[in-house]
Design a protein around this motif. Sequence first.
Motif, mmCIF file in Angstrom:
data_model
loop_
_atom_site.group_PDB
_atom_site.id
_atom_site.type_symbol
_atom_site.label_atom_id
_atom_site.label_comp_id
_atom_site.label_asym_id
_atom_site.label_seq_id
_atom_site.Cartn_x
_atom_site.Cartn_y
_atom_site.Cartn_z
ATOM 1 N N UNK A 1 0.814 -1.217 0.000
ATOM 2 C CA UNK A 1 0.000 0.000 0.000
ATOM 3 C C UNK A 1 0.848 1.267 0.000
ATOM 4 N N UNK A 2 2.080 1.172 0.493
ATOM 5 C CA UNK A 2 2.951 2.343 0.551
ATOM 6 C C UNK A 2 3.900 2.435 -0.632
ATOM 7 N N UNK A 3 3.812 1.483 -1.577
ATOM 8 C CA UNK A 3 4.635 1.537 -2.776
ATOM 9 C C UNK A 3 5.961 0.798 -2.675
ATOM 10 N N UNK A 4 6.147 -0.021 -1.621
ATOM 11 C CA UNK A 4 7.388 -0.774 -1.464
ATOM 12 C C UNK A 4 7.253 -2.166 -2.062
ATOM 13 N N UNK A 5 8.303 -2.622 -2.712
ATOM 14 C CA UNK A 5 8.386 -3.985 -3.233
ATOM 15 C C UNK A 5 9.465 -4.720 -2.453
ATOM 16 N N UNK A 6 9.292 -6.024 -2.293
ATOM 17 C CA UNK A 6 10.312 -6.846 -1.644
ATOM 18 C C UNK A 6 11.064 -7.601 -2.735
ATOM 19 N N UNK A 7 12.354 -7.369 -2.804
ATOM 20 C CA UNK A 7 13.214 -8.067 -3.756
ATOM 21 C C UNK A 7 13.897 -9.216 -3.028
ATOM 22 N N UNK A 8 13.904 -10.393 -3.638
ATOM 23 C CA UNK A 8 14.510 -11.573 -3.028
ATOM 24 C C UNK A 8 15.728 -11.986 -3.849
ATOM 25 N N UNK A 9 16.845 -12.180 -3.156
ATOM 26 C CA UNK A 9 18.107 -12.590 -3.773
ATOM 27 C C UNK A 9 18.662 -13.790 -3.027
ATOM 28 N N UNK A 10 19.511 -14.522 -3.723
ATOM 29 C CA UNK A 10 20.295 -15.572 -3.075
ATOM 30 C C UNK A 10 21.740 -15.117 -3.144
ATOM 31 N N UNK A 11 22.363 -14.984 -1.994
ATOM 32 C CA UNK A 11 23.756 -14.528 -1.932
ATOM 33 C C UNK A 11 24.584 -15.648 -1.314
ATOM 34 N N UNK A 12 25.450 -16.245 -2.135
ATOM 35 C CA UNK A 12 26.269 -17.395 -1.723
ATOM 36 C C UNK A 12 25.425 -18.465 -1.046
ATOM 37 N N UNK A 13 24.228 -18.703 -1.594
ATOM 38 C CA UNK A 13 23.362 -19.766 -1.088
ATOM 39 C C UNK A 13 22.385 -19.340 -0.005
ATOM 40 N N UNK A 14 22.543 -18.153 0.561
ATOM 41 C CA UNK A 14 21.640 -17.662 1.611
ATOM 42 C C UNK A 14 20.619 -16.708 0.988
ATOM 43 N N UNK A 15 19.355 -16.876 1.343
ATOM 44 C CA UNK A 15 18.296 -16.036 0.796
ATOM 45 C C UNK A 15 18.225 -14.736 1.593
ATOM 46 N N UNK A 16 18.169 -13.626 0.873
ATOM 47 C CA UNK A 16 18.080 -12.291 1.486
ATOM 48 C C UNK A 16 16.947 -11.533 0.828
ATOM 49 N N UNK A 17 16.243 -10.708 1.625
ATOM 50 C CA UNK A 17 15.172 -9.873 1.101
ATOM 51 C C UNK A 17 15.482 -8.416 1.403
ATOM 52 N N UNK A 18 15.118 -7.554 0.453
ATOM 53 C CA UNK A 18 15.340 -6.123 0.594
ATOM 54 C C UNK A 18 14.062 -5.404 0.194
ATOM 55 N N UNK A 19 13.601 -4.452 1.024
ATOM 56 C CA UNK A 19 12.434 -3.639 0.663
ATOM 57 C C UNK A 19 12.910 -2.391 -0.056
ATOM 58 N N UNK A 20 12.302 -2.121 -1.222
ATOM 59 C CA UNK A 20 12.709 -0.986 -2.042
ATOM 60 C C UNK A 20 11.458 -0.219 -2.455
ATOM 61 N N UNK A 21 11.528 1.110 -2.367
ATOM 62 C CA UNK A 21 10.421 1.949 -2.799
ATOM 63 C C UNK A 21 10.412 2.023 -4.320
ATOM 64 N N UNK A 22 9.275 1.669 -4.920
ATOM 65 C CA UNK A 22 9.122 1.751 -6.374
ATOM 66 C C UNK A 22 8.711 3.178 -6.712
ATOM 67 N N UNK A 23 9.642 3.980 -7.201
ATOM 68 C CA UNK A 23 9.389 5.394 -7.450
ATOM 69 C C UNK A 23 8.599 5.636 -8.731
ATOM 70 N N UNK A 24 8.307 4.595 -9.490
ATOM 71 C CA UNK A 24 7.516 4.732 -10.705
ATOM 72 C C UNK A 24 6.022 4.616 -10.438
ATOM 73 N N UNK A 25 5.656 4.301 -9.202
ATOM 74 C CA UNK A 25 4.248 4.125 -8.862
ATOM 75 C C UNK A 25 3.664 5.393 -8.274
#
Length: 131
Positions: free
Chosen positions: A21-45
């Motif tokens: 609702x606030x325009x944030x997306x959660x990006x999911x990555x695997x870094x050296x086998x460990x899963x990490x999530x990062x919240x990023x504001x989508x400035x195009x919305x």
Amino acid sequence: IEIGEGKNILIKYIDMSDPDAEGFRTLTFEINGAVREVKVLDQNLEVKSDRKLKADKNNPFHLGSSIPGTISKVFVKEGDAVKKNQPLLTVEAMKMETSIVAKEDGVIDKIYAVEGEKVSQGDLLVSFVKE
């Protein structure tokens, strides 16, 4: 990515969530086998939710709205010296007015609301600094 001699980091993009609702997306990555999530504001919305600053209840120099309503009067301007319990502005809700008063002596630093603006409970209206 090679970060040094014999030191490599393997980063793999996995997923991107829908915006909240606030325009944030959660990006999911695997870094050296460990899963990490990062919240990023989508400035195009275009976000339609309330993005107003909220008053810090533990800071006596932050004054927030005690009720949801409309700013009916602003009695001070930035740079004005104020005394404890001095009315700074009024919020109107259903024909009732509530005065927002200074909790401490100080100088108005910034006014975050204007007359006629709708506010929610807890929205930051005025901040000031100690004299």
